[in-house]
Design an enzyme around this catalytic site. Structure first.
Site, PDB file in Angstrom:
ATOM      1  CE1 TYR A  91      -3.594   2.549   0.642  1.00 40.28           C
ATOM      2  CE2 TYR A  91      -2.306   3.235   2.544  1.00 40.28           C
ATOM      3  CZ  TYR A  91      -3.346   3.453   1.658  1.00 40.28           C
ATOM      4  OH  TYR A  91      -4.115   4.571   1.794  1.00 40.28           O
ATOM      5  CG  ASP A 127      -2.449  -4.081   4.511  1.00 38.04           C
ATOM      6  OD1 ASP A 127      -3.620  -4.503   4.508  1.00 38.04           O
ATOM      7  OD2 ASP A 127      -2.161  -2.879   4.375  1.00 38.04           O
TER       8      ASP A 127
HETATM    9  C1  LIG Z   1      -6.552   1.878   2.540  1.00 31.79           C
HETATM   10  C2  LIG Z   1      -5.459   0.923   2.826  1.00 31.79           C
HETATM   11  C3  LIG Z   1      -4.581   1.134   3.899  1.00 31.79           C
HETATM   12  C4  LIG Z   1      -4.623   2.363   4.758  1.00 31.79           C
HETATM   13  O1  LIG Z   1      -5.759   2.418   5.533  1.00 31.79           O
HETATM   14  P1  LIG Z   1      -6.399   3.784   6.098  1.00 31.79           P
HETATM   15  O2  LIG Z   1      -7.564   3.297   6.851  1.00 31.79           O
HETATM   16  O3  LIG Z   1      -6.748   4.622   4.900  1.00 31.79           O
HETATM   17  O4  LIG Z   1      -5.351   4.435   6.920  1.00 31.79           O
HETATM   18  C5  LIG Z   1      -3.632   0.163   4.139  1.00 31.79           C
HETATM   19  N1  LIG Z   1      -3.515  -0.935   3.370  1.00 31.79           N
HETATM   20  C6  LIG Z   1      -4.340  -1.162   2.336  1.00 31.79           C
HETATM   21  C7  LIG Z   1      -4.166  -2.395   1.519  1.00 31.79           C
HETATM   22  C8  LIG Z   1      -5.334  -0.242   2.026  1.00 31.79           C
HETATM   23  O5  LIG Z   1      -6.145  -0.464   0.975  1.00 31.79           O
END
Ligand SMILES: *Cc1c(COP(=O)(O)O)cnc(C)c1O
Length: 383
Positions: free
Chosen positions: A98, A170
């Site tokens: 990300y 993530d």
């Molecule tokens: C949107 C996103 C983030 C960040 O999240 P926020 O809630 O906007 O801080 C992190 N990882 C992925 C894969 C995302 O799509």
């Protein structure tokens, strides 16, 4: 237990004090202590809030972890997890993560002395080669954004175990309904709950879950000290979103598959990226570690002007950053997620000017296809 049942009942499905059908929003900062010498379970709401705690318990159960923690945003969850490391530590990080994670690593954490090597993690050998004596952590994302590249999560967990690294992933694109990295051996899963878990494009929230209690206690200490906590109102909204996660995601995933196959059949669509699609690189690995391709499809039109024209003509999806909502969202990586990346670097990563990313919502896929068909224009129809 079936996941649909788990999503309703495995967390805190009723208020223990009143039997209420949802956990009340404890809009408070502090709690009266009847015994000043022995404080109760709750003392100050940065440390613990019953609404936030219900969400933290729920996500821990769903990911199969020991401890869940809720943060003000996905980036707050990721950054708090990165605070487990210290100056001089080295991390191996997947190249295709990300954009916000890339930014925080290359600015804030770089200034603060975290040493990071970015590698293409779709080949585990690249990760192995990047490990050095000071390596303490590993961070990858699968499938990655926006080309849905697949990283072998079991191989990553194995490398982390061999070299005693904290393995973080993530899991925003998959959610625990489709992929459970802790069960594959990861130590920490982070989420942007802003996306599928919240599911309605009406909040910003982040979650982290640790496999083991000891690491959970360390991350809890970061949460309490650093203080990037999720407020009770948004914790309640995420709890509500999670109850319908399975039905939303399964429907969105089914529609995403239909749309990916439809896109693949068009002459004016050069490439389609979807982990559930025949021919997608890493499809077999993905199938071994996840239950389905998810609800995000990227595709490439002829060039920048073709992509921009399409985005201007399309009517149903929002043209916006973000994903995972009940409404379909089309993103243009060139001016959105990857705007800060130099063009040559972006092109080298396969993110061309014609690339568009679609997060499939809950509209009828027939309506979405009809809308996109008319936005693409009839002249180039048919492969
Ligand atoms: C949107 C996103 C983030 C960040 O999240 P926020 O809630 O906007 O801080 C992190 N990882 C992925 C894969 C995302 O799509």
């Amino acid at each position: 237990m079936n996941d649909r049942t788990r999503l309703i009942h495995a967390g805190r499905d009723r208020d223990p004090h009143t039997g209420a059908s949802s956990i009340p929003i404890y809009q408070v900062s502090t709690f009266d202590q009847p015994d000043p010498e022995h404080l109760g379970a709750y003392d100050y709401a940065r440390s613990d809030n019953p609404t936030r705690e219900a969400l933290e318990h729920t996500i821990a159960v769903l990911e199969g972890g020991a401890r869940g923690l809720a943060f003000a945003s996905g980036m707050a969850a990721t950054s708090s997890a990165l605070l487990l490391f210290q100056t001089g530590d080295h991390m191996v990080v997947g190249r295709d993560i990300y954009g916000g994670t890339y930014r925080v690593l290359t600015t804030l954490f770089k200034r603060w002395g975290l040493d990071v090597t970015f590698v293409d993690s779709t080949d585990p050998e690249n990760v192995r080669r990047a490990i050095k004596p000071s390596t303490r952590g590993l961070f990858v994302e699968s499938p990655a954004n926006p080309l849905l590249q697949v990283t072998d999560l079991r191989a990553m967990a194995e490398l982390a175990r061999e070299h005693d690294l904290i393995a973080i992933t993530d899991n925003t694109f998959m959610t625990p309904h489709l992929q459970r990295p802790l069960e594959l051996g990861f130590d920490i899963v982070v989420h942007s709950a802003t996306k599928f878990l919240g599911g309605h494009s009406d909040l910003i929230a982040g979650l982290a879950v640790t496999r083991e209690e000891a690491l959970g206690r360390r991350l809890k200490a970061v949460q309490n000290s650093f203080g990037a906590i999720l407020g009770p109102q948004d914790a309640w909204l995420v709890l509500r979103g999670i109850k319908t996660l399975a039905v939303r995601l399964e429907e969105q995933q089914r529609a995403a598959g239909d749309i990916a196959r439809w896109l693949q059949g068009r002459a004016d669509v050069r490439r389609v990226f979807y982990p559930g699609l025949e021919g997608h690189a890493g499809r077999e690995i993905h199938a071994r570690q996840a239950r389905g391709g998810g609800a995000v499809v990227s595709f490439e039109l002829a060039d920048g002007p073709a992509a921009v024209a399409f985005l201007k003509r399309v009517k149903l999806p929002l043209v916006a950053v973000s994903l995972g909502g009940v409404e379909s969202i089309l993103s243009y990586p060139v001016t959105m997620s990857h705007a800060a990346m130099p063009r040559e670097e972006r092109l080298a990563r396969g993110i061309t000017d014609g690339l568009v990313r679609l997060s499939v919502g809950l509209e009828s896929s027939e309506d979405l296809i009809a809308d996109m068909e008319s936005a693409l224009g009839p002249a180039s129809r048919g492969a």
